[in-house]
Motif scaffolding. Sequence first.
Motif, PDB file in Angstrom:
ATOM      1  N   ALA A 113      81.747  -2.022  60.376  1.00  0.00           N
ATOM      2  CA  ALA A 113      81.002  -1.522  59.223  1.00  0.00           C
ATOM      3  C   ALA A 113      79.528  -1.435  59.579  1.00  0.00           C
ATOM      4  N   ILE A 114      78.821  -0.545  58.915  1.00  0.00           N
ATOM      5  CA  ILE A 114      77.385  -0.413  59.116  1.00  0.00           C
ATOM      6  C   ILE A 114      76.750   0.019  57.795  1.00  0.00           C
ATOM      7  N   TRP A 115      75.586  -0.540  57.522  1.00  0.00           N
ATOM      8  CA  TRP A 115      74.803  -0.150  56.351  1.00  0.00           C
ATOM      9  C   TRP A 115      73.364   0.108  56.804  1.00  0.00           C
ATOM     10  N   VAL A 116      72.778   1.179  56.334  1.00  0.00           N
ATOM     11  CA  VAL A 116      71.353   1.430  56.517  1.00  0.00           C
ATOM     12  C   VAL A 116      70.734   1.285  55.136  1.00  0.00           C
ATOM     13  N   ARG A 117      70.035   0.177  54.924  1.00  0.00           N
ATOM     14  CA  ARG A 117      69.503  -0.156  53.608  1.00  0.00           C
ATOM     15  C   ARG A 117      67.997   0.085  53.559  1.00  0.00           C
ATOM     16  N   ASP A 118      67.555   0.640  52.471  1.00  0.00           N
ATOM     17  CA  ASP A 118      66.136   0.898  52.238  1.00  0.00           C
ATOM     18  C   ASP A 118      65.782   0.267  50.898  1.00  0.00           C
ATOM     19  N   ILE A 119      65.093  -0.863  50.934  1.00  0.00           N
ATOM     20  CA  ILE A 119      64.720  -1.582  49.716  1.00  0.00           C
ATOM     21  C   ILE A 119      63.210  -1.499  49.557  1.00  0.00           C
ATOM     22  N   VAL A 174      71.092   3.078  50.101  1.00  0.00           N
ATOM     23  CA  VAL A 174      71.939   2.652  51.209  1.00  0.00           C
ATOM     24  C   VAL A 174      72.835   3.796  51.645  1.00  0.00           C
ATOM     25  N   LYS A 175      73.028   3.888  52.947  1.00  0.00           N
ATOM     26  CA  LYS A 175      74.074   4.726  53.522  1.00  0.00           C
ATOM     27  C   LYS A 175      74.983   3.783  54.292  1.00  0.00           C
ATOM     28  N   GLY A 176      76.246   3.776  53.931  1.00  0.00           N
ATOM     29  CA  GLY A 176      77.172   2.827  54.546  1.00  0.00           C
ATOM     30  C   GLY A 176      78.445   3.490  55.035  1.00  0.00           C
ATOM     31  N   CYS A 177      79.072   2.859  56.025  1.00  0.00           N
ATOM     32  CA  CYS A 177      80.357   3.315  56.545  1.00  0.00           C
ATOM     33  C   CYS A 177      81.216   2.084  56.847  1.00  0.00           C
ATOM     34  N   ILE A 178      82.492   2.175  56.517  1.00  0.00           N
ATOM     35  CA  ILE A 178      83.441   1.097  56.796  1.00  0.00           C
ATOM     36  C   ILE A 178      84.692   1.694  57.413  1.00  0.00           C
ATOM     37  N   ASN A 179      85.182   1.061  58.472  1.00  0.00           N
ATOM     38  CA  ASN A 179      86.429   1.470  59.110  1.00  0.00           C
ATOM     39  C   ASN A 179      87.332   0.247  59.196  1.00  0.00           C
ATOM     40  N   TYR A 180      88.377   0.232  58.378  1.00  0.00           N
ATOM     41  CA  TYR A 180      89.287  -0.913  58.364  1.00  0.00           C
ATOM     42  C   TYR A 180      90.157  -0.976  59.621  1.00  0.00           C
ATOM     43  N   GLU A 181      90.437   0.184  60.207  1.00  0.00           N
ATOM     44  CA  GLU A 181      91.352   0.218  61.351  1.00  0.00           C
ATOM     45  C   GLU A 181      90.756  -0.466  62.573  1.00  0.00           C
ATOM     46  N   ASN A 182      89.488  -0.204  62.872  1.00  0.00           N
ATOM     47  CA  ASN A 182      88.886  -0.847  64.043  1.00  0.00           C
ATOM     48  C   ASN A 182      87.998  -2.032  63.660  1.00  0.00           C
ATOM     49  N   GLY A 183      87.921  -2.334  62.366  1.00  0.00           N
ATOM     50  CA  GLY A 183      87.212  -3.534  61.927  1.00  0.00           C
ATOM     51  C   GLY A 183      85.714  -3.478  62.135  1.00  0.00           C
ATOM     52  N   GLY A 207      94.502   4.593  49.841  1.00  0.00           N
ATOM     53  CA  GLY A 207      94.903   5.316  51.043  1.00  0.00           C
ATOM     54  C   GLY A 207      93.772   5.528  52.035  1.00  0.00           C
ATOM     55  N   GLN A 208      92.564   5.064  51.713  1.00  0.00           N
ATOM     56  CA  GLN A 208      91.412   5.252  52.589  1.00  0.00           C
ATOM     57  C   GLN A 208      91.383   4.152  53.654  1.00  0.00           C
ATOM     58  N   THR A 209      91.328   4.551  54.911  1.00  0.00           N
ATOM     59  CA  THR A 209      91.185   3.580  56.005  1.00  0.00           C
ATOM     60  C   THR A 209      89.774   3.579  56.584  1.00  0.00           C
ATOM     61  N   SER A 210      89.024   4.629  56.351  1.00  0.00           N
ATOM     62  CA  SER A 210      87.614   4.667  56.758  1.00  0.00           C
ATOM     63  C   SER A 210      86.882   5.629  55.837  1.00  0.00           C
ATOM     64  N   PHE A 211      85.623   5.325  55.555  1.00  0.00           N
ATOM     65  CA  PHE A 211      84.863   6.176  54.644  1.00  0.00           C
ATOM     66  C   PHE A 211      83.378   5.892  54.788  1.00  0.00           C
ATOM     67  N   CYS A 212      82.591   6.876  54.413  1.00  0.00           N
ATOM     68  CA  CYS A 212      81.137   6.741  54.363  1.00  0.00           C
ATOM     69  C   CYS A 212      80.664   7.158  52.976  1.00  0.00           C
ATOM     70  N   TRP A 213      79.554   6.596  52.560  1.00  0.00           N
ATOM     71  CA  TRP A 213      78.989   6.935  51.262  1.00  0.00           C
ATOM     72  C   TRP A 213      77.494   6.660  51.275  1.00  0.00           C
ATOM     73  N   GLU A 214      76.820   7.175  50.287  1.00  0.00           N
ATOM     74  CA  GLU A 214      75.420   6.817  50.066  1.00  0.00           C
ATOM     75  C   GLU A 214      75.230   6.504  48.594  1.00  0.00           C
TER      76      GLU A 214
END
Length: 219
Positions: free
Chosen positions: A81-87, A70-79, A46-53
């Motif tokens: 996504a963004i990830w801030v990655r620290d390796i 990583v801190k990431g966000c995805i929005n399926y409705e507007n297509g 049921g998730q259409t958009s979400f953020c997580w770390e």
Amino acid sequence: MILTRRLLLAMAVILVTGVAYYLISGHSLSKASPPSTADVLDAINGQTSFCWEAEVKAFSNGSLKERAGVKGCINYENGSAIWVRDIDGRKRVIHASRNDSDDPYWRMALEGWGAEWNVMNFLRKVLKEGKLESVRETGEGYEMELTFNWGESYSAGTIENGTRVTASHVLKLSLLVDGDGRPLGGNFTEDVERNYLDWNRVEGERTEGSFELLGPWES
């Protein structure tokens, strides 16, 4: 005697009325049952958009090989996504859009199931193909313990000096959900044993990770 019977009858009526009101108002005399894997899958789907770390550590033969956050966000409705990655201290920001048909990162947003690329896909994979070991109530919700085992085989090396490889994976996930099955966070370990058959060599790898859901993304 008549008065006593009338008093007992009145008390019984009051008791039955109270219980009926308690049930009708949405309560239950029994303790609420914990959410099932199906409940969690319904919440995820049921998730259409979400953020997580998430934080992930990779070990090879017992030695730390890589540390990634990583801190990431995805929005399926507007297509988008963004990830801030620290390796290992090196930060990188990655954007993805479904408007670019050749964007490999949008494909990762849709199909990738690593916790650092799409935590919902990761949970969906383990819930569908893994095994629920136990569920226990905590002060924050319910903790679900799951295991997911799988294997793979492939070739490695060069044509002149190649080898067949078999790998066995054992993933253990501790997932925290609320009473409705919505994921809140968790941690996991994945142990991999790679057997290089023609080189007579066995290598062990281990991944340790944790993640937290941060809510919907309004991009």
